[in-house]
Design a protein around this motif. Structure first.
Motif, PDB file in Angstrom:
ATOM      1  N   THR A  14       0.819  -1.202   0.000  1.00  0.00           N
ATOM      2  CA  THR A  14       0.000   0.000   0.000  1.00  0.00           C
ATOM      3  C   THR A  14       0.856   1.257   0.000  1.00  0.00           C
ATOM      4  O   THR A  14       2.088   1.173   0.072  1.00  0.00           O
ATOM      5  N   GLY A  15       0.214   2.402  -0.051  1.00  0.00           N
ATOM      6  CA  GLY A  15       0.921   3.675  -0.011  1.00  0.00           C
ATOM      7  C   GLY A  15       0.997   4.237   1.392  1.00  0.00           C
ATOM      8  O   GLY A  15       0.360   3.733   2.325  1.00  0.00           O
ATOM      9  N   PHE A  16       1.755   5.301   1.527  1.00  0.00           N
ATOM     10  CA  PHE A  16       1.961   5.888   2.844  1.00  0.00           C
ATOM     11  C   PHE A  16       0.681   6.514   3.393  1.00  0.00           C
ATOM     12  O   PHE A  16       0.498   6.617   4.606  1.00  0.00           O
ATOM     13  N   GLU A  17      -0.217   6.901   2.497  1.00  0.00           N
ATOM     14  CA  GLU A  17      -1.486   7.500   2.932  1.00  0.00           C
ATOM     15  C   GLU A  17      -2.297   6.510   3.761  1.00  0.00           C
ATOM     16  O   GLU A  17      -2.849   6.848   4.807  1.00  0.00           O
ATOM     17  N   THR A  18      -2.347   5.242   3.304  1.00  0.00           N
ATOM     18  CA  THR A  18      -3.075   4.214   4.055  1.00  0.00           C
ATOM     19  C   THR A  18      -2.356   3.880   5.356  1.00  0.00           C
ATOM     20  O   THR A  18      -2.991   3.622   6.381  1.00  0.00           O
ATOM     21  N   LEU A  19      -1.036   3.889   5.330  1.00  0.00           N
ATOM     22  CA  LEU A  19      -0.273   3.618   6.552  1.00  0.00           C
ATOM     23  C   LEU A  19      -0.595   4.617   7.648  1.00  0.00           C
ATOM     24  O   LEU A  19      -0.486   4.309   8.831  1.00  0.00           O
ATOM     25  N   ASN A  20      -1.001   5.818   7.262  1.00  0.00           N
ATOM     26  CA  ASN A  20      -1.270   6.869   8.237  1.00  0.00           C
ATOM     27  C   ASN A  20      -2.751   7.027   8.579  1.00  0.00           C
ATOM     28  O   ASN A  20      -3.126   7.981   9.253  1.00  0.00           O
ATOM     29  N   THR A  21      -3.602   6.082   8.140  1.00  0.00           N
ATOM     30  CA  THR A  21      -4.999   6.118   8.570  1.00  0.00           C
ATOM     31  C   THR A  21      -5.071   5.768  10.058  1.00  0.00           C
ATOM     32  O   THR A  21      -4.213   5.045  10.578  1.00  0.00           O
ATOM     33  N   SER A  22      -6.095   6.244  10.737  1.00  0.00           N
ATOM     34  CA  SER A  22      -6.199   6.065  12.194  1.00  0.00           C
ATOM     35  C   SER A  22      -6.267   4.589  12.579  1.00  0.00           C
ATOM     36  O   SER A  22      -5.637   4.157  13.549  1.00  0.00           O
ATOM     37  N   TRP A  23      -7.034   3.762  11.820  1.00  0.00           N
ATOM     38  CA  TRP A  23      -7.188   2.353  12.174  1.00  0.00           C
ATOM     39  C   TRP A  23      -5.902   1.566  11.956  1.00  0.00           C
ATOM     40  O   TRP A  23      -5.588   0.630  12.694  1.00  0.00           O
ATOM     41  N   MET A  24      -5.111   1.969  10.931  1.00  0.00           N
ATOM     42  CA  MET A  24      -3.826   1.314  10.684  1.00  0.00           C
ATOM     43  C   MET A  24      -2.815   1.689  11.771  1.00  0.00           C
ATOM     44  O   MET A  24      -2.120   0.826  12.322  1.00  0.00           O
ATOM     45  N   LYS A  25      -2.745   2.972  12.113  1.00  0.00           N
ATOM     46  CA  LYS A  25      -1.776   3.429  13.112  1.00  0.00           C
ATOM     47  C   LYS A  25      -2.101   2.877  14.499  1.00  0.00           C
ATOM     48  O   LYS A  25      -1.206   2.531  15.267  1.00  0.00           O
ATOM     49  N   GLU A  26      -3.401   2.780  14.817  1.00  0.00           N
ATOM     50  CA  GLU A  26      -3.781   2.229  16.122  1.00  0.00           C
ATOM     51  C   GLU A  26      -3.327   0.776  16.247  1.00  0.00           C
ATOM     52  O   GLU A  26      -2.784   0.357  17.279  1.00  0.00           O
ATOM     53  N   PHE A  27      -3.539   0.014  15.190  1.00  0.00           N
ATOM     54  CA  PHE A  27      -3.116  -1.393  15.197  1.00  0.00           C
ATOM     55  C   PHE A  27      -1.609  -1.515  15.376  1.00  0.00           C
ATOM     56  O   PHE A  27      -1.116  -2.281  16.212  1.00  0.00           O
ATOM     57  N   LEU A  28      -0.852  -0.734  14.611  1.00  0.00           N
ATOM     58  CA  LEU A  28       0.606  -0.807  14.664  1.00  0.00           C
ATOM     59  C   LEU A  28       1.151  -0.284  15.985  1.00  0.00           C
ATOM     60  O   LEU A  28       2.111  -0.819  16.531  1.00  0.00           O
ATOM     61  N   ASN A  29       0.522   0.768  16.535  1.00  0.00           N
ATOM     62  CA  ASN A  29       0.976   1.325  17.816  1.00  0.00           C
ATOM     63  C   ASN A  29       0.868   0.315  18.947  1.00  0.00           C
ATOM     64  O   ASN A  29       1.666   0.333  19.888  1.00  0.00           O
ATOM     65  N   HIS A  30      -0.105  -0.575  18.876  1.00  0.00           N
ATOM     66  CA  HIS A  30      -0.293  -1.579  19.935  1.00  0.00           C
ATOM     67  C   HIS A  30       0.576  -2.820  19.729  1.00  0.00           C
ATOM     68  O   HIS A  30       0.644  -3.666  20.599  1.00  0.00           O
ATOM     69  N   HIS A  31       1.211  -2.921  18.572  1.00  0.00           N
ATOM     70  CA  HIS A  31       2.011  -4.115  18.276  1.00  0.00           C
ATOM     71  C   HIS A  31       3.508  -3.807  18.154  1.00  0.00           C
ATOM     72  O   HIS A  31       4.245  -4.579  17.533  1.00  0.00           O
ATOM     73  N   THR A  32       3.950  -2.720  18.737  1.00  0.00           N
ATOM     74  CA  THR A  32       5.360  -2.334  18.568  1.00  0.00           C
ATOM     75  C   THR A  32       6.324  -3.405  19.070  1.00  0.00           C
ATOM     76  O   THR A  32       7.396  -3.587  18.496  1.00  0.00           O
ATOM     77  N   ARG A  33       5.959  -4.116  20.125  1.00  0.00           N
ATOM     78  CA  ARG A  33       6.869  -5.132  20.673  1.00  0.00           C
ATOM     79  C   ARG A  33       6.991  -6.338  19.750  1.00  0.00           C
ATOM     80  O   ARG A  33       7.954  -7.100  19.859  1.00  0.00           O
ATOM     81  N   GLY A  34       6.012  -6.518  18.871  1.00  0.00           N
ATOM     82  CA  GLY A  34       6.059  -7.665  17.976  1.00  0.00           C
ATOM     83  C   GLY A  34       6.251  -7.267  16.530  1.00  0.00           C
ATOM     84  O   GLY A  34       5.707  -7.913  15.634  1.00  0.00           O
ATOM     85  N   MET A  35       7.043  -6.214  16.306  1.00  0.00           N
ATOM     86  CA  MET A  35       7.253  -5.723  14.948  1.00  0.00           C
ATOM     87  C   MET A  35       8.721  -5.775  14.570  1.00  0.00           C
ATOM     88  O   MET A  35       9.594  -5.522  15.385  1.00  0.00           O
ATOM     89  N   LEU A  36       8.943  -6.130  13.313  1.00  0.00           N
ATOM     90  CA  LEU A  36      10.288  -6.076  12.744  1.00  0.00           C
ATOM     91  C   LEU A  36      10.267  -4.977  11.685  1.00  0.00           C
ATOM     92  O   LEU A  36       9.478  -5.029  10.745  1.00  0.00           O
ATOM     93  N   PHE A  37      11.123  -3.953  11.873  1.00  0.00           N
ATOM     94  CA  PHE A  37      11.164  -2.824  10.951  1.00  0.00           C
ATOM     95  C   PHE A  37      12.189  -3.097   9.852  1.00  0.00           C
ATOM     96  O   PHE A  37      13.345  -3.375  10.132  1.00  0.00           O
ATOM     97  N   LEU A  38      11.734  -2.988   8.606  1.00  0.00           N
ATOM     98  CA  LEU A  38      12.572  -3.190   7.440  1.00  0.00           C
ATOM     99  C   LEU A  38      12.660  -1.874   6.668  1.00  0.00           C
ATOM    100  O   LEU A  38      11.851  -0.966   6.890  1.00  0.00           O
ATOM    101  N   PRO A  39      13.624  -1.732   5.759  1.00  0.00           N
ATOM    102  CA  PRO A  39      13.784  -0.457   5.041  1.00  0.00           C
ATOM    103  C   PRO A  39      12.535  -0.008   4.288  1.00  0.00           C
ATOM    104  O   PRO A  39      12.287   1.174   4.129  1.00  0.00           O
TER     105      PRO A  39
END
Length: 267
Positions: A14-39
């Motif tokens: 997807t694009g960065f616009e969808t990444l910054n939707t409220s429902w996407m950010k809320e999900f990711l904010n709660h899963h920071t401990r189980g995330m692997l960040f790639l380039p």
């Protein structure tokens, strides 16, 4: 946006616009401990305690996807829910021009570090939290105060700062001339009269750091940490999800084996 259901993960492009939707950010904010960040992406692993939130996220995702492709989302949602235990990979559909983000580092003393941003950036801060959360004493939307009072915490901080590319953000770390001297002031009075012993001690400290154990840790602690880390960094864990990370994981796995062999006592 495209969604592909693979055998081993749900791939969302997807694009960065969808990444910054409220429902996407809320999900990711709660899963920071189980995330692997790639380039170019983030890989979100399943968290059993957040299962309900995951299901709500997939529902929102299915609705959003159905609207953009003009079909009924219920069947597609049922298909996604069958991938209950698989990780979710969210990948940018195109590589944007890198955006520079300045991150300031300040050492109050050898035990406490302040990490701060000039302006809020949830992606960079979530990366910091995902790596340092067990050591974070407090934080805001632009800063984290981190306890680095032991060698393991300092080693974790060093590894965190080694990564400078998150999604399309290029991180620039900034610190004054006193940062390193404050952080490592324990070594200020170290005597290097016996160079051979000094080299040996430095090498041993590096081995303990690789195994994420304090210097002088017991054999049981070394063995436990070794087993845990080799499971995390085994090359087979990443070969399908992020093959471009294979060399990094292989190198880390080899370092763990070398460090454990050097420190373990064979009876």
């Amino acid at each position: 946006m495209d969604i592909v259901l693979r055998n081993n993960l749900i791939l969302i492009t997807t694009g960065f616009e969808t990444l910054n939707t409220s429902w996407m950010k809320e999900f990711l904010n709660h899963h920071t401990r189980g995330m692997l960040f790639l380039p170019k992406a983030v890989l979100v692993f399943r968290n059993a305690s957040l299962q309900k939130m995951r299901e709500e996220f997939l529902k929102e995702l299915s609705c959003h996807y159905a609207k953009t492709h003009d079909f009924n989302h219920e069947f597609f949602l049922r298909s996604m829910l069958k991938f209950d235990t698989q990780p979710i990979k969210i990948e940018l559909d195109k590589m944007l021009e890198p955006e520079s983000v300045k991150v300031k580092l300040y050492a109050y003393d050898k035990d406490t570090v302040l990490i701060s941003l000039d302006q809020p950036n949830s992606w960079v801060l979530n990366y910091m939290r995902s790596q340092l959360e067990v050591y974070v004493e407090r934080g805001t939307d632009v800063s984290l105060v981190v306890d680095v009072s032991d060698l393991k915490a300092k080693a974790r901080l060093e590894r965190t700062l080694n990564k400078r590319h998150i999604l399309h953000y290029q991180i620039q770390y900034m610190y004054d001339n006193h940062f390193m001297s404050k952080l490592y002031c324990d070594f200020a009075n170290f005597s290097f009269g016996d160079l051979a012993k000094a080299d040996e001690l430095a090498e041993k400290k590096e081995f303990y750091t690789i195994l994420e154990c304090p210097v002088g840790a017991s054999q049981d602690a070394l063995k436990k940490s070794y087993k845990k880390l080799t499971k995390v960094y085994h090359p087979d864990k990443i070969i399908h999800e992020a093959p471009h990370m294979l060399s990094h994981y292989t190198h880390k796995f080899q370092l763990l084996q070398e460090a454990y062999q050097a420190l373990r006592i064979v009876s």
